[in-house]
Design a protein around this motif. Sequence first.
Motif, PDB file in Angstrom:
ATOM      1  N   SER A  75       0.870  -1.170   0.000  1.00 33.09           N
ATOM      2  CA  SER A  75       0.000   0.000   0.000  1.00 33.09           C
ATOM      3  C   SER A  75       0.910   1.224   0.000  1.00 33.09           C
ATOM      4  O   SER A  75       1.752   1.381   0.890  1.00 33.09           O
ATOM      5  CB  SER A  75      -0.912   0.004   1.231  1.00 33.09           C
ATOM      6  N   ILE A  76       0.767   2.063  -1.009  1.00 36.29           N
ATOM      7  CA  ILE A  76       1.668   3.202  -1.187  1.00 36.29           C
ATOM      8  C   ILE A  76       1.143   4.401  -0.401  1.00 36.29           C
ATOM      9  O   ILE A  76       0.029   4.883  -0.647  1.00 36.29           O
ATOM     10  CB  ILE A  76       1.801   3.563  -2.676  1.00 36.29           C
ATOM     11  N   GLY A  77       1.936   4.853   0.562  1.00 36.69           N
ATOM     12  CA  GLY A  77       1.585   6.038   1.351  1.00 36.69           C
ATOM     13  C   GLY A  77       2.160   7.276   0.681  1.00 36.69           C
ATOM     14  O   GLY A  77       3.319   7.637   0.907  1.00 36.69           O
TER      15      GLY A  77
ATOM     16  N   LEU B 270      -3.231  11.188  -2.285  1.00 36.63           N
ATOM     17  CA  LEU B 270      -3.218  11.205  -3.747  1.00 36.63           C
ATOM     18  C   LEU B 270      -4.238  10.232  -4.333  1.00 36.63           C
ATOM     19  O   LEU B 270      -4.712  10.413  -5.450  1.00 36.63           O
ATOM     20  CB  LEU B 270      -1.814  10.862  -4.255  1.00 36.63           C
ATOM     21  N   GLY B 271      -4.581   9.204  -3.574  1.00 38.50           N
ATOM     22  CA  GLY B 271      -5.561   8.233  -4.056  1.00 38.50           C
ATOM     23  C   GLY B 271      -6.916   8.854  -4.336  1.00 38.50           C
ATOM     24  O   GLY B 271      -7.684   8.343  -5.154  1.00 38.50           O
ATOM     25  N   ALA B 272      -7.230   9.954  -3.649  1.00 38.52           N
ATOM     26  CA  ALA B 272      -8.524  10.630  -3.818  1.00 38.52           C
ATOM     27  C   ALA B 272      -8.464  11.744  -4.853  1.00 38.52           C
ATOM     28  O   ALA B 272      -9.459  12.440  -5.080  1.00 38.52           O
ATOM     29  CB  ALA B 272      -8.994  11.200  -2.477  1.00 38.52           C
TER      30      ALA B 272
ATOM     31  N   VAL C 233      -9.440   5.724   0.253  1.00 38.28           N
ATOM     32  CA  VAL C 233      -9.644   7.169   0.346  1.00 38.28           C
ATOM     33  C   VAL C 233     -10.623   7.488   1.478  1.00 38.28           C
ATOM     34  O   VAL C 233     -11.173   6.579   2.108  1.00 38.28           O
ATOM     35  CB  VAL C 233     -10.193   7.706  -0.988  1.00 38.28           C
ATOM     36  N   SER C 234     -10.855   8.764   1.732  1.00 40.61           N
ATOM     37  CA  SER C 234     -11.865   9.145   2.715  1.00 40.61           C
ATOM     38  C   SER C 234     -13.225   8.667   2.213  1.00 40.61           C
ATOM     39  O   SER C 234     -13.466   8.600   0.993  1.00 40.61           O
ATOM     40  CB  SER C 234     -11.886  10.659   2.919  1.00 40.61           C
TER      41      SER C 234
END
Length: 548
Positions: free
Chosen positions: A448-450, A503-505, A523-524
């Motif tokens: 999982s990329i933070g 960034l995922g969102a 994401v949120s």
Amino acid sequence: MKVYHGKSVFGGIAIGKTAVYQKSEQQVKRVKTEDSDGEWARYQAAREASIEQLGELYDKACREVGETNAAIFEIHQMMLEDDDYNESVENIIRTQQVNAEYAVAATGDNFSQMFAAMDDDYMRGRAADVKDISERVLNNLSGAGKTGVTTDEPVIILADDLAPSETVQLDKDKVLSFVTVHGSTNSHTAILARTMAIPALIGTDIPLDETTDGVMAVVDGSDGTIYVDPDEETMALMQEKKRADEEKKALLQQLKGKENKTIDGKKIMLYANIGNIKDLAAVIQNDAGGIGLFRSEFLYLEKEDYPTEEEQFKVYKTAVETMAGKNVIIRTLDIGADKQCAYFNMEHEENPALGYRAIRICLTQTDVFKTQLRALFRASAYGKLSIMYPMITSLWEVRKIKEIVEEVKAELDEQGIAYGEPKQGIMIETPAAVMVSGELAKEVDFFSIGTNDLTQYTLAVDRQNPKLDRFFDPHHPAILAMIRMVVENAHKAGIWAGICGELGADTSLTKEFLAMGVDELSVSAGSILPIRKIILETDLSQYGKDIK
């Protein structure tokens, strides 16, 4: 019509009358007194009343915005119970023989200046908290009691700034939006505003006087603009924009239950990030496919001592049972840097972002780590639970984690305690982990990329420093190239790779992530349906699978 620009905290359109909110700051006079005992007793009574009010605020915030976002009020309570703060007030009362109001104001100013002068961003942020609690005590000393924003009709609040305690007291039915002159996007108030879904602007150069008070205005959270006394053309345009926003939200609700699959058949896991089980309702409401990031450190940050195995087990068990067979990925303890936990007694560091944090703490204080692992493995018997380890930089860390895991399983076996076999993955959030991701992929079940920390460490930019906002570029070609490399190395080893950072969102990159082959976006909760819409409308055969 007057137009003012600020920085958007939360989007949306708000149309209504304004109300300028002026803080009722106490005018404190220094009064000599012979009754120091009486003044000390007055202070203690006001302090207790303040602590009780903060407890009520905490309960209200828990109900409305979740336990994680309510934690600021527990921090304020602890600050009022701090020996240094109270001893300072008593010392001033007795040695200078002055009134309690003056002692509180002087202590508040002194402590606020002390925090503001510190190098650490987190500690500097406490300066505003000291002012907030001191003002609350002064209000109680004067009999003013509770403070906050009150209004009879829905309005757009204009203020110099709003403390977290003032924000949480906003009646959402009566407040259309708030616009402040000061504040930061990382403040507690901004976080609360986003959670409460109130359109809000900060850093807005707007006068707070009779020219802006009680007049019609429009806040456009999408571009950080407030129109005061808008003309007919602007009003019509904004009303149409508001209708369009509401229609989009209604249409998004129709996407619930749909599979996250592109037109040409590419599937992706769309998960939610949470900080506590209080956030699970929003996850279910927004139809997330699972939990991609459960920030377990908040179990530690919300307590005054190490959470026990049983306390953690109950929380993790509740999460997996509530998600009813959907994946729940729990990140192990990730404190340090900007997330400090007093009872860990960590020494001051010149550069905490590069210091003693996350997995480094767990591999050093293995008793704390084992307690959490026992709780996680036990909870995994009740649903689909996965474990994720943060801040990995090398193979030896992963192999050491595996050794400790085997020790924990042996202990549970010996004690006859049931547990499952959770999948185990790591966060890729350092350039070092990216460069050895091919080897790391052979050791774990998923990546999982933070992106928050990955951007910080790659660009050498402190993401907590607002002066560096223009240099913090998560779209930097180097970041996107690293994400692509990680995904490719994961797939070569037969494991999946996702993104759980901010960034995922970012919907401007959703198609690019799909084309890269990213398997999961976490994401949120509020971002789930907008991203699903993009996924369903994307045809990768047309977009191009190779992004160069």
